[in-house]
Motif scaffolding. Sequence first.
Motif, PDB file in Angstrom:
ATOM      1  N   TRP A 132       0.824  -1.203   0.000  1.00 44.30           N
ATOM      2  CA  TRP A 132       0.000   0.000   0.000  1.00 44.30           C
ATOM      3  C   TRP A 132       0.863   1.260   0.000  1.00 44.30           C
ATOM      4  N   CYS A 133       1.926   1.254   0.787  1.00 44.83           N
ATOM      5  CA  CYS A 133       2.811   2.420   0.844  1.00 44.83           C
ATOM      6  C   CYS A 133       3.490   2.673  -0.500  1.00 44.83           C
ATOM      7  N   VAL A 134       3.950   1.609  -1.143  1.00 43.33           N
ATOM      8  CA  VAL A 134       4.567   1.777  -2.464  1.00 43.33           C
ATOM      9  C   VAL A 134       3.539   2.331  -3.442  1.00 43.33           C
ATOM     10  N   ARG A 135       2.327   1.777  -3.427  1.00 44.46           N
ATOM     11  CA  ARG A 135       1.267   2.281  -4.320  1.00 44.46           C
ATOM     12  C   ARG A 135       0.995   3.765  -4.058  1.00 44.46           C
ATOM     13  N   MET A 136       0.914   4.116  -2.798  1.00 48.62           N
ATOM     14  CA  MET A 136       0.633   5.493  -2.428  1.00 48.62           C
ATOM     15  C   MET A 136       1.734   6.423  -2.924  1.00 48.62           C
ATOM     16  N   ASN A 137       2.990   6.036  -2.681  1.00 46.54           N
ATOM     17  CA  ASN A 137       4.109   6.862  -3.115  1.00 46.54           C
ATOM     18  C   ASN A 137       4.153   6.973  -4.633  1.00 46.54           C
ATOM     19  N   CYS A 138       3.819   5.887  -5.313  1.00 46.20           N
ATOM     20  CA  CYS A 138       3.801   5.922  -6.775  1.00 46.20           C
ATOM     21  C   CYS A 138       2.647   6.781  -7.288  1.00 46.20           C
ATOM     22  N   ALA A 139       1.516   6.744  -6.598  1.00 45.29           N
ATOM     23  CA  ALA A 139       0.413   7.636  -6.976  1.00 45.29           C
ATOM     24  C   ALA A 139       0.856   9.085  -6.852  1.00 45.29           C
ATOM     25  N   SER A 177      -4.933   9.405 -10.314  1.00 48.21           N
ATOM     26  CA  SER A 177      -6.307   9.441  -9.808  1.00 48.21           C
ATOM     27  C   SER A 177      -6.915   8.050  -9.749  1.00 48.21           C
ATOM     28  N   ALA A 178      -6.571   7.178 -10.697  1.00 51.80           N
ATOM     29  CA  ALA A 178      -7.075   5.803 -10.660  1.00 51.80           C
ATOM     30  C   ALA A 178      -6.603   5.087  -9.392  1.00 51.80           C
ATOM     31  N   ILE A 179      -5.344   5.301  -9.028  1.00 51.86           N
ATOM     32  CA  ILE A 179      -4.809   4.671  -7.807  1.00 51.86           C
ATOM     33  C   ILE A 179      -5.464   5.277  -6.574  1.00 51.86           C
ATOM     34  N   TYR A 180      -5.532   6.614  -6.514  1.00 49.11           N
ATOM     35  CA  TYR A 180      -6.159   7.267  -5.358  1.00 49.11           C
ATOM     36  C   TYR A 180      -7.588   6.767  -5.152  1.00 49.11           C
ATOM     37  N   LYS A 181      -8.351   6.713  -6.229  1.00 49.05           N
ATOM     38  CA  LYS A 181      -9.762   6.292  -6.127  1.00 49.05           C
ATOM     39  C   LYS A 181      -9.895   4.825  -5.734  1.00 49.05           C
ATOM     40  N   LYS A 182      -9.028   3.987  -6.284  1.00 45.43           N
ATOM     41  CA  LYS A 182      -9.127   2.546  -6.034  1.00 45.43           C
ATOM     42  C   LYS A 182      -8.940   2.192  -4.556  1.00 45.43           C
ATOM     43  N   PHE A 183      -8.024   2.882  -3.898  1.00 43.86           N
ATOM     44  CA  PHE A 183      -7.675   2.505  -2.527  1.00 43.86           C
ATOM     45  C   PHE A 183      -8.166   3.488  -1.463  1.00 43.86           C
ATOM     46  N   ALA A 184      -8.895   4.523  -1.865  1.00 43.39           N
ATOM     47  CA  ALA A 184      -9.266   5.622  -0.970  1.00 43.39           C
ATOM     48  C   ALA A 184      -9.819   5.178   0.378  1.00 43.39           C
ATOM     49  N   GLU A 196      -4.774   1.284  12.817  1.00 42.05           N
ATOM     50  CA  GLU A 196      -4.846   2.366  13.797  1.00 42.05           C
ATOM     51  C   GLU A 196      -6.078   3.239  13.567  1.00 42.05           C
ATOM     52  N   GLY A 197      -7.153   2.637  13.018  1.00 44.00           N
ATOM     53  CA  GLY A 197      -8.378   3.378  12.779  1.00 44.00           C
ATOM     54  C   GLY A 197      -8.307   4.360  11.619  1.00 44.00           C
ATOM     55  N   LYS A 198      -7.283   4.221  10.777  1.00 46.50           N
ATOM     56  CA  LYS A 198      -7.106   5.151   9.661  1.00 46.50           C
ATOM     57  C   LYS A 198      -7.281   4.436   8.342  1.00 46.50           C
ATOM     58  N   THR A 199      -7.666   5.214   7.356  1.00 48.21           N
ATOM     59  CA  THR A 199      -7.798   4.679   6.003  1.00 48.21           C
ATOM     60  C   THR A 199      -6.608   5.124   5.164  1.00 48.21           C
ATOM     61  N   TRP A 200      -6.552   4.540   3.978  1.00 47.78           N
ATOM     62  CA  TRP A 200      -5.513   4.906   3.018  1.00 47.78           C
ATOM     63  C   TRP A 200      -5.541   6.413   2.772  1.00 47.78           C
ATOM     64  N   SER A 201      -6.748   6.977   2.671  1.00 47.36           N
ATOM     65  CA  SER A 201      -6.907   8.420   2.430  1.00 47.36           C
ATOM     66  C   SER A 201      -6.274   9.261   3.530  1.00 47.36           C
ATOM     67  N   ASP A 202      -6.409   8.815   4.770  1.00 46.42           N
ATOM     68  CA  ASP A 202      -5.805   9.554   5.885  1.00 46.42           C
ATOM     69  C   ASP A 202      -4.288   9.657   5.706  1.00 46.42           C
ATOM     70  N   TYR A 203      -3.683   8.548   5.288  1.00 45.66           N
ATOM     71  CA  TYR A 203      -2.233   8.542   5.094  1.00 45.66           C
ATOM     72  C   TYR A 203      -1.824   9.355   3.867  1.00 45.66           C
ATOM     73  N   VAL A 204      -2.644   9.345   2.827  1.00 48.77           N
ATOM     74  CA  VAL A 204      -2.364  10.179   1.652  1.00 48.77           C
ATOM     75  C   VAL A 204      -2.340  11.643   2.069  1.00 48.77           C
ATOM     76  N   MET A 205      -3.337  12.054   2.820  1.00 45.50           N
ATOM     77  CA  MET A 205      -3.403  13.463   3.249  1.00 45.50           C
ATOM     78  C   MET A 205      -2.203  13.822   4.138  1.00 45.50           C
ATOM     79  N   GLN A 206      -1.774  12.901   4.993  1.00 45.49           N
ATOM     80  CA  GLN A 206      -0.589  13.156   5.819  1.00 45.49           C
ATOM     81  C   GLN A 206       0.648  13.313   4.943  1.00 45.49           C
ATOM     82  N   ASP A 207       0.791  12.447   3.939  1.00 45.95           N
ATOM     83  CA  ASP A 207       1.929  12.566   3.018  1.00 45.95           C
ATOM     84  C   ASP A 207       1.917  13.918   2.318  1.00 45.95           C
ATOM     85  N   LEU A 208       0.755  14.347   1.867  1.00 43.32           N
ATOM     86  CA  LEU A 208       0.665  15.630   1.164  1.00 43.32           C
ATOM     87  C   LEU A 208       1.056  16.782   2.083  1.00 43.32           C
TER      88      LEU A 208
END
Length: 188
Positions: free
Chosen positions: A122-129, A142-149, A155-167
């Motif tokens: 998931w982390c590799v996918r996120m970084n590649c997105a 956008s296809a990757i972001y939407k697919k895993f959002a 820890e009660g977090k979704t993929w989107s939460d981590y994307v926003m933290q990365d940004l």
Amino acid sequence: RRQLAGLKQACAKLLDQAIRTLEPLHSSVQEDVGFALSLASVFGDAGRQLRCCGEHARGDAALHTALDLCKRALRQGGLTAAQEGRSAVGASFWALFCNRYDAALAVEQYAERESISMIDRWCVRMNCAHAHWLKGNRDKASAIYKKFAHEPIGEGKTWSDYVMQDLRDLKRAGVTVPDEHLIEEFLR
């Protein structure tokens, strides 16, 4: 404000000193992959913090070292699944902070390897997105972001939460994320 500026300058000096101390180890860690990956993490974190302090050139030098250590570990082969995952995540993550988007995308195939942990994939996918987005490949990103959002990561977090933290981390380190509001829309 003056105190904060002084504190940032003092932190930048300490990080720079730590990097200069560790630099000689960089070329001699090929045999011990675990140590090389720990060292990559130190260089990467220091580089990111230096960029946050406005020291972009010194931060980028440290980030390049972290990226090099991760890429070297992947080329070396013979890694455990955990080391392989950690190397791919590190290479894709540190590359983002020093605008080396092709280097981040070079490890994209690790997102499909069953041998590494789901979280590393998931982390590799996120970084590649992120790399696709920053390179202007908006459709692919956008296809990757939407697919895993809405995937739960832990820890009660979704993929989107981590994307926003990365940004937030990228922006704090001086990396411009164009049309960030569109990414936020994809994640809803």
